[in-house]
Design a protein around this motif. Sequence first.
Motif, PDB file in Angstrom:
ATOM      1  N   SER A  82       0.843  -1.200   0.000  1.00  0.00           N
ATOM      2  CA  SER A  82       0.000   0.000   0.000  1.00  0.00           C
ATOM      3  C   SER A  82       0.878   1.250   0.000  1.00  0.00           C
ATOM      4  O   SER A  82       1.713   1.430   0.893  1.00  0.00           O
ATOM      5  N   THR A  83       0.697   2.092  -0.985  1.00  0.00           N
ATOM      6  CA  THR A  83       1.489   3.330  -1.066  1.00  0.00           C
ATOM      7  C   THR A  83       1.323   4.153   0.215  1.00  0.00           C
ATOM      8  O   THR A  83       2.303   4.657   0.777  1.00  0.00           O
ATOM      9  N   GLU A 115       2.260   2.233 -12.677  1.00  0.00           N
ATOM     10  CA  GLU A 115       1.862   2.245 -11.259  1.00  0.00           C
ATOM     11  C   GLU A 115       3.088   2.261 -10.348  1.00  0.00           C
ATOM     12  O   GLU A 115       3.090   2.923  -9.299  1.00  0.00           O
ATOM     13  N   TYR A 118       4.378   5.804 -10.180  1.00  0.00           N
ATOM     14  CA  TYR A 118       3.543   6.612  -9.282  1.00  0.00           C
ATOM     15  C   TYR A 118       3.897   6.307  -7.822  1.00  0.00           C
ATOM     16  O   TYR A 118       4.094   7.208  -6.999  1.00  0.00           O
ATOM     17  N   HIS A 119       3.975   5.005  -7.503  1.00  0.00           N
ATOM     18  CA  HIS A 119       4.243   4.543  -6.138  1.00  0.00           C
ATOM     19  C   HIS A 119       5.567   5.123  -5.628  1.00  0.00           C
ATOM     20  O   HIS A 119       5.621   5.756  -4.565  1.00  0.00           O
ATOM     21  N   TYR A 120       6.622   4.935  -6.404  1.00  0.00           N
ATOM     22  CA  TYR A 120       7.942   5.374  -5.950  1.00  0.00           C
ATOM     23  C   TYR A 120       8.058   6.902  -5.881  1.00  0.00           C
ATOM     24  O   TYR A 120       8.675   7.441  -4.959  1.00  0.00           O
ATOM     25  N   VAL A 123       6.275   8.038  -2.696  1.00  0.00           N
ATOM     26  CA  VAL A 123       7.066   7.753  -1.488  1.00  0.00           C
ATOM     27  C   VAL A 123       8.235   8.738  -1.392  1.00  0.00           C
ATOM     28  O   VAL A 123       8.489   9.315  -0.331  1.00  0.00           O
TER      29      VAL A 123
END
Length: 292
Positions: A82-83, A115, A118-120, A123
């Motif tokens: 989960s981001t 995706e 986007y996630h990295y 974070v």
Amino acid sequence: MEVKGIIVAMVTPFDENQKIDFQATKQLVNKLISDGAYGIFILGTNGEFHLLSNQEKIEFAKCVIDEVGKRVPVYVGTGGNSTANVIALSKSMEQIGADALSVITPYFLVPSQEELLYHYKAVAASVTIPIILYNIPKNTGINISVETVAELAKVDNIIGIKDSSGSIDNIEGYIKATKDENFAVLSGSDSLILKALKIGAKGAVAATANLLMKNDVAIYQKFINSHLEEAEKAQQNIEVLRSVLKLGTVPSVLKKSLVLSNMPVGLCRLPVQEPKAETIPKIKEMLTYYGL
């Protein structure tokens, strides 16, 4: 922050009740640093990160960070599926003094490269400390593409990748794609440390260094001093341990080896069990080979 050398993928010590053993943690940290570790990498695969609660991760990381006392960098694993959860844990680790974060790709479900980007990026935007990407496709079901790494390397605080794909071509692809950025590619496969260094990797995150720190550091130091034959010897010397590590679920054999060499790191968390009785003599034989 310069990322280089042999960074140990440290195990997480547990007591007989499967709780974190903070005393053994301090003992292990000091041994690894005195044996030449360039950095301590916690809460990775061999650190059983997937079996710890966030609260336990924070308590463990705080113990390690305090004990290390800035002698070497501490890389803390905060990855998950989960981001939002990864961001929350990453912020907590930044607050307690982590030098850098290691963020594994989300796993079980296989996100697209878009995706992953986007996630990295989300974070990275949530913290100011450096981030190391962590690629381990055989465990996660996804390989971070060269194109994705090239784009993420442009983000200021994404400064490297630990590649545990086991593919030297993968490592080489990352090195070529990021050559114009301030970005370190690290081998996460202990069998490829020297090969990776030869093509431009900055170092390795090595689980074998829990037991063989001096040997693993010798691979790096002999390489940078152009003593290639000695570096090759040290690289080959890991194979006796690696052949035994395959005889149980990660990191059961590694932890048992440490216990039998008088480092009280305890057992793994269930469901991972102790190595089978017939494996113990093989572990002892390996330890005798190394003089441990």
